[in-house]
Write a protein that holds these residues in place. Structure first.
Motif, PDB file in Angstrom:
ATOM      1  N   GLY A  31       0.806  -1.223   0.000  1.00 13.59           N
ATOM      2  CA  GLY A  31       0.000   0.000   0.000  1.00 13.59           C
ATOM      3  C   GLY A  31       0.837   1.270   0.000  1.00 13.59           C
ATOM      4  N   ASN A  32       0.323   2.292  -0.674  1.00 10.59           N
ATOM      5  CA  ASN A  32       0.932   3.619  -0.706  1.00 10.59           C
ATOM      6  C   ASN A  32      -0.120   4.621  -0.253  1.00 10.59           C
ATOM      7  OD1 ASN A  32       3.473   3.136  -2.787  1.00 10.59           O
ATOM      8  ND2 ASN A  32       1.703   1.902  -3.286  1.00 10.59           N
ATOM      9  N   GLN A  33       0.321   5.761   0.247  1.00 10.31           N
ATOM     10  CA  GLN A  33      -0.645   6.756   0.745  1.00 10.31           C
ATOM     11  C   GLN A  33      -0.323   8.134   0.189  1.00 10.31           C
ATOM     12  OE1 GLN A  33      -0.814   9.572   2.657  1.00 10.31           O
ATOM     13  NE2 GLN A  33      -2.973   9.508   3.189  1.00 10.31           N
ATOM     14  N   ARG A  34      -1.352   8.879  -0.171  1.00  5.42           N
ATOM     15  CA  ARG A  34      -1.208  10.303  -0.488  1.00  5.42           C
ATOM     16  C   ARG A  34      -2.549  10.978  -0.226  1.00  5.42           C
ATOM     17  NH1 ARG A  34       2.271  13.611  -2.370  1.00  5.42           N
ATOM     18  NH2 ARG A  34       3.732  12.393  -3.568  1.00  5.42           N
ATOM     19  N   SER A  35      -2.489  12.216   0.255  1.00  9.81           N
ATOM     20  CA  SER A  35      -3.712  12.977   0.513  1.00  9.81           C
ATOM     21  C   SER A  35      -3.765  14.221  -0.366  1.00  9.81           C
ATOM     22  CB  SER A  35      -3.794  13.382   1.992  1.00  9.81           C
ATOM     23  OG  SER A  35      -3.998  12.237   2.787  1.00  9.81           O
ATOM     24  N   TYR A  36      -4.964  14.687  -0.604  1.00  9.66           N
ATOM     25  CA  TYR A  36      -5.190  15.856  -1.458  1.00  9.66           C
ATOM     26  C   TYR A  36      -6.154  16.814  -0.776  1.00  9.66           C
ATOM     27  CZ  TYR A  36      -3.579  12.491  -4.992  1.00  9.66           C
ATOM     28  OH  TYR A  36      -2.862  11.548  -5.692  1.00  9.66           O
ATOM     29  N   LEU A  37      -6.043  18.074  -1.153  1.00  6.82           N
ATOM     30  CA  LEU A  37      -7.025  19.078  -0.758  1.00  6.82           C
ATOM     31  C   LEU A  37      -7.543  19.742  -2.032  1.00  6.82           C
ATOM     32  CD1 LEU A  37      -5.380  20.773   2.378  1.00  6.82           C
ATOM     33  CD2 LEU A  37      -7.509  19.457   2.331  1.00  6.82           C
ATOM     34  N   PRO A  38      -8.797  20.181  -2.020  1.00 11.08           N
ATOM     35  CA  PRO A  38      -9.342  20.801  -3.237  1.00 11.08           C
ATOM     36  C   PRO A  38      -8.603  22.086  -3.604  1.00 11.08           C
ATOM     37  CG  PRO A  38     -10.892  20.969  -1.398  1.00 11.08           C
ATOM     38  CD  PRO A  38      -9.786  20.100  -0.944  1.00 11.08           C
ATOM     39  N   ALA A  39      -8.431  22.277  -4.907  1.00  8.02           N
ATOM     40  CA  ALA A  39      -7.805  23.511  -5.417  1.00  8.02           C
ATOM     41  C   ALA A  39      -8.764  24.108  -6.448  1.00  8.02           C
ATOM     42  CB  ALA A  39      -6.449  23.194  -6.035  1.00  8.02           C
ATOM     43  N   PRO A  40      -9.888  24.674  -5.978  1.00 10.31           N
ATOM     44  CA  PRO A  40     -10.958  25.092  -6.899  1.00 10.31           C
ATOM     45  C   PRO A  40     -10.547  26.198  -7.873  1.00 10.31           C
ATOM     46  CG  PRO A  40     -11.390  25.849  -4.653  1.00 10.31           C
ATOM     47  CD  PRO A  40     -10.232  24.925  -4.572  1.00 10.31           C
ATOM     48  N   ASP A  41      -9.520  26.954  -7.524  1.00 11.69           N
ATOM     49  CA  ASP A  41      -9.108  28.051  -8.412  1.00 11.69           C
ATOM     50  C   ASP A  41      -8.048  27.625  -9.427  1.00 11.69           C
ATOM     51  OD1 ASP A  41     -10.799  29.708  -6.996  1.00 11.69           O
ATOM     52  OD2 ASP A  41      -9.232  30.271  -5.554  1.00 11.69           O
ATOM     53  N   TRP A  42      -7.630  26.388  -9.354  1.00  6.94           N
ATOM     54  CA  TRP A  42      -6.564  25.927 -10.250  1.00  6.94           C
ATOM     55  C   TRP A  42      -7.137  25.285 -11.506  1.00  6.94           C
ATOM     56  CZ3 TRP A  42      -2.209  23.036  -7.060  1.00  6.94           C
ATOM     57  CH2 TRP A  42      -1.623  23.956  -6.166  1.00  6.94           C
ATOM     58  N   GLU A  43      -6.330  25.352 -12.560  1.00  6.77           N
ATOM     59  CA  GLU A  43      -6.582  24.566 -13.771  1.00  6.77           C
ATOM     60  C   GLU A  43      -5.316  23.763 -14.036  1.00  6.77           C
ATOM     61  OE1 GLU A  43      -7.591  27.078 -17.012  1.00  6.77           O
ATOM     62  OE2 GLU A  43      -9.475  27.757 -16.131  1.00  6.77           O
ATOM     63  N   LEU A  44      -5.466  22.638 -14.681  1.00  4.04           N
ATOM     64  CA  LEU A  44      -4.276  21.869 -15.031  1.00  4.04           C
ATOM     65  C   LEU A  44      -3.521  22.595 -16.140  1.00  4.04           C
ATOM     66  CD1 LEU A  44      -5.348  18.110 -15.051  1.00  4.04           C
ATOM     67  CD2 LEU A  44      -4.686  19.572 -13.136  1.00  4.04           C
ATOM     68  N   ASP A  45      -2.212  22.649 -15.990  1.00  5.87           N
ATOM     69  CA  ASP A  45      -1.371  23.216 -17.045  1.00  5.87           C
ATOM     70  C   ASP A  45      -0.966  22.106 -18.004  1.00  5.87           C
ATOM     71  OD1 ASP A  45      -1.397  25.777 -16.230  1.00  5.87           O
ATOM     72  OD2 ASP A  45       0.576  25.756 -15.265  1.00  5.87           O
ATOM     73  N   GLU A  46      -0.580  22.524 -19.206  1.00  4.86           N
ATOM     74  CA  GLU A  46      -0.009  21.528 -20.117  1.00  4.86           C
ATOM     75  C   GLU A  46       1.359  21.120 -19.578  1.00  4.86           C
ATOM     76  OE1 GLU A  46       1.335  21.017 -24.790  1.00  4.86           O
ATOM     77  OE2 GLU A  46       0.597  22.931 -24.068  1.00  4.86           O
ATOM     78  N   PHE A  47       1.641  19.844 -19.599  1.00  4.76           N
ATOM     79  CA  PHE A  47       2.932  19.343 -19.116  1.00  4.76           C
ATOM     80  C   PHE A  47       3.931  19.393 -20.275  1.00  4.76           C
ATOM     81  CE2 PHE A  47       6.008  16.072 -17.829  1.00  4.76           C
ATOM     82  CZ  PHE A  47       6.203  16.390 -16.499  1.00  4.76           C
TER      83      PHE A  47
END
Lengths: 149, 284
Positions: B259-275
């Motif tokens: 098992g691996n673990q990671r947590s997230y919080l909402p980022a409502p003002d963000w948009e994904l950038d092109e990688f």
């Protein structure tokens, strides 16, 4: 502060640091158990993936100019931490502290960038460089929370 | 002409019909409510940040921040939580507890890895990095999912779409449980199905190419092609946090699920950038 004389030298310092692997594999390109400090003038800054790049010129003791490259974290991360394409500009004098290239070439995996006015920029890629600082910051957060309680 | 009785009868019929209508409508409404309750899913639509990207957010737990750079195994994360919650460790620094946790992860590998897994772990060569040359094909699904870069989740009636800034990757997890297409060639992102259990979205992925993936305590190797990846995204409506547990089930290399673990919080003002990825050509 920087001046032409300080630009004429680059200082190499070796210290101990734990060798650590990250996916982007700095361990395969850089000596993570060694640390150098290089001073120079930015010629180009590329905020890109997989690693941001700072191209800079170092003036050697004999007056010759050597082109150097510093690699840092991914732009996908740096941009969310406040970096932009103008964070560094051509002509900026910088002091770069980081891990030297395995092949002995003029490359460094940066841990800390110091600008001429003393401003310090992190954003390094090497896991070990970020971990220590992050853990120190977390300790402060933990102590503050204890104080609040 | 209506007499009083017929008027009464008409009114009674109207009343009866109306009552039946009201009762039926009530039943239908109740059914709808019951059905809605059954299919209720966590509202996790949107862009999400991890602790490496927004470390100043006060909602992060100490363990989220400590594991933000490289992630932690689930075992290590849980162990670190227990250390932090133990009052006898109040005088010990986070740094000490963190390194204790990393040592603990290494000791757990003896129980976690099969003989073949242990053998491959020591065989690992760190020069095997797919990202440096900007070719995602060699990157593992585990790293795709856990990379500390923003993600976006889109929820539909029949599927959940995961968009990753990392490699601009898009994964679709189907909610109808469909099997992988017959003869499907294994791919980097595989075939995913999903379902909801309360506030948890569970995604199961198969048909994944065996790319080198990291393991707790250091080292990495390619898991078995038959590896099943299980993601459990649990939403905590209180503080908005989304906790991911990613488990690799690979009996060839692991004695028990890894098992691996990671947590997230909402980022409502963000948009994904092109990688945008640019391989180093050696030019200065």
């Amino acid at each position: 502060m920087f001046n032409c004389k300080t630009l004429a030298f680059f200082i190499v310092t070796l210290i101990f640091a734990a060798p650590i692997y990250s996916h982007h594999g700095p361990a395969s390109h850089y000596l993570l158990d060694q640390l150098i400090t290089v001073e120079g003038v930015v010629t180009k800054f590329r905020l890109i993936n997989p690693h941001a790049r700072i191209y800079f010129d170092v003036i050697n003791e004999d007056g010759s100019v050597q082109h150097w490259l510093a690699e840092g974290n991914a732009s996908a991360i740096l941009k969310r931490r406040g970096w932009n394409r103008n964070t560094l500009k051509p002509g900026d004098m910088i002091k770069v502290r980081g891990n030297p290239a395995r092949d002995g070439g003029p490359k460094v995996d940066w841990k800390l960038i110091t600008l001429a006015d003393g401003t310090e920029l992190r954003g390094g890629n090497t896991v070990s460089s970020e971990r220590e600082r992050i853990l120190d910051d977390i300790e402060k957060r933990r102590q503050n929370r204890k104080g609040d309680n | 002409m209506f007499n009083n009785v017929s008027v009464y009868r008409l009114s009674f019929r109207t009343f009866l019909a109306g009552s039946v209508f009201v009762l039926l409508a009530g039943c239908l409404t109740n059914s709808a409510v019951v059905e809605e309750t059954v299919i209720e899913a966590p509202q996790i639509d949107g862009v999400w940040a991890n602790a490496l990207l927004t470390p100043d957010d006060e909602r992060w737990r100490i363990e989220d921040l400590a594991c933000s750079r490289t992630g932690c195994s689930l075992t290590g994360f849980t162990y670190l939580q227990s250390l932090l919650n133990d009052p006898s460790n109040d005088e010990r620094s986070v740094k000490e507890l963190y390194y204790d946790m990393r040592e603990y992860e290494k000791t757990q590998n003896v129980d976690l890895l099969t003989e073949l897994g242990l053998e491959k772990q020591t065989d690992y060569k760190p020069s095997e990095g797919a990202a440096l040359d900007c070719k995602p094909d060699g990157d593992s699904l585990r790293h795709q999912i856990l990379a500390p870069v923003p993600i976006q989740i889109e929820q539909f009636d029949d599927k959940v779409v995961f968009r990753y800034e990392y490699w601009n990757a898009v994964r679709t997890a189907y909610l109808d449980g469909r099997p992988a297409p017959e003869g499907m060639t294994a791919s980097r992102l595989g075939h995913s199905v999903a379902h909801y259990e309360g506030q948890t979205l569970i995604v199961k992925t198969t048909n994944v190419i065996a790319n080198v993936t990291g393991i707790p305590g250091g080292g990495a190797f390619a898991p078995s092609p038959d590896t099943v990846f299980v993601e459990r995204y649990t939403h905590n409506p209180g503080d908005g946090r989304l906790d991911l547990e990613l488990t690799l089930i690979d009996p060839v290399h692991f004695r028990k699920p890894y098992g691996n673990q990671r947590s997230y919080l909402p980022a409502p003002d963000w948009e994904l950038d092109e990688f945008v990825c640019e391989a180093f050509t050696g030019e200065f």
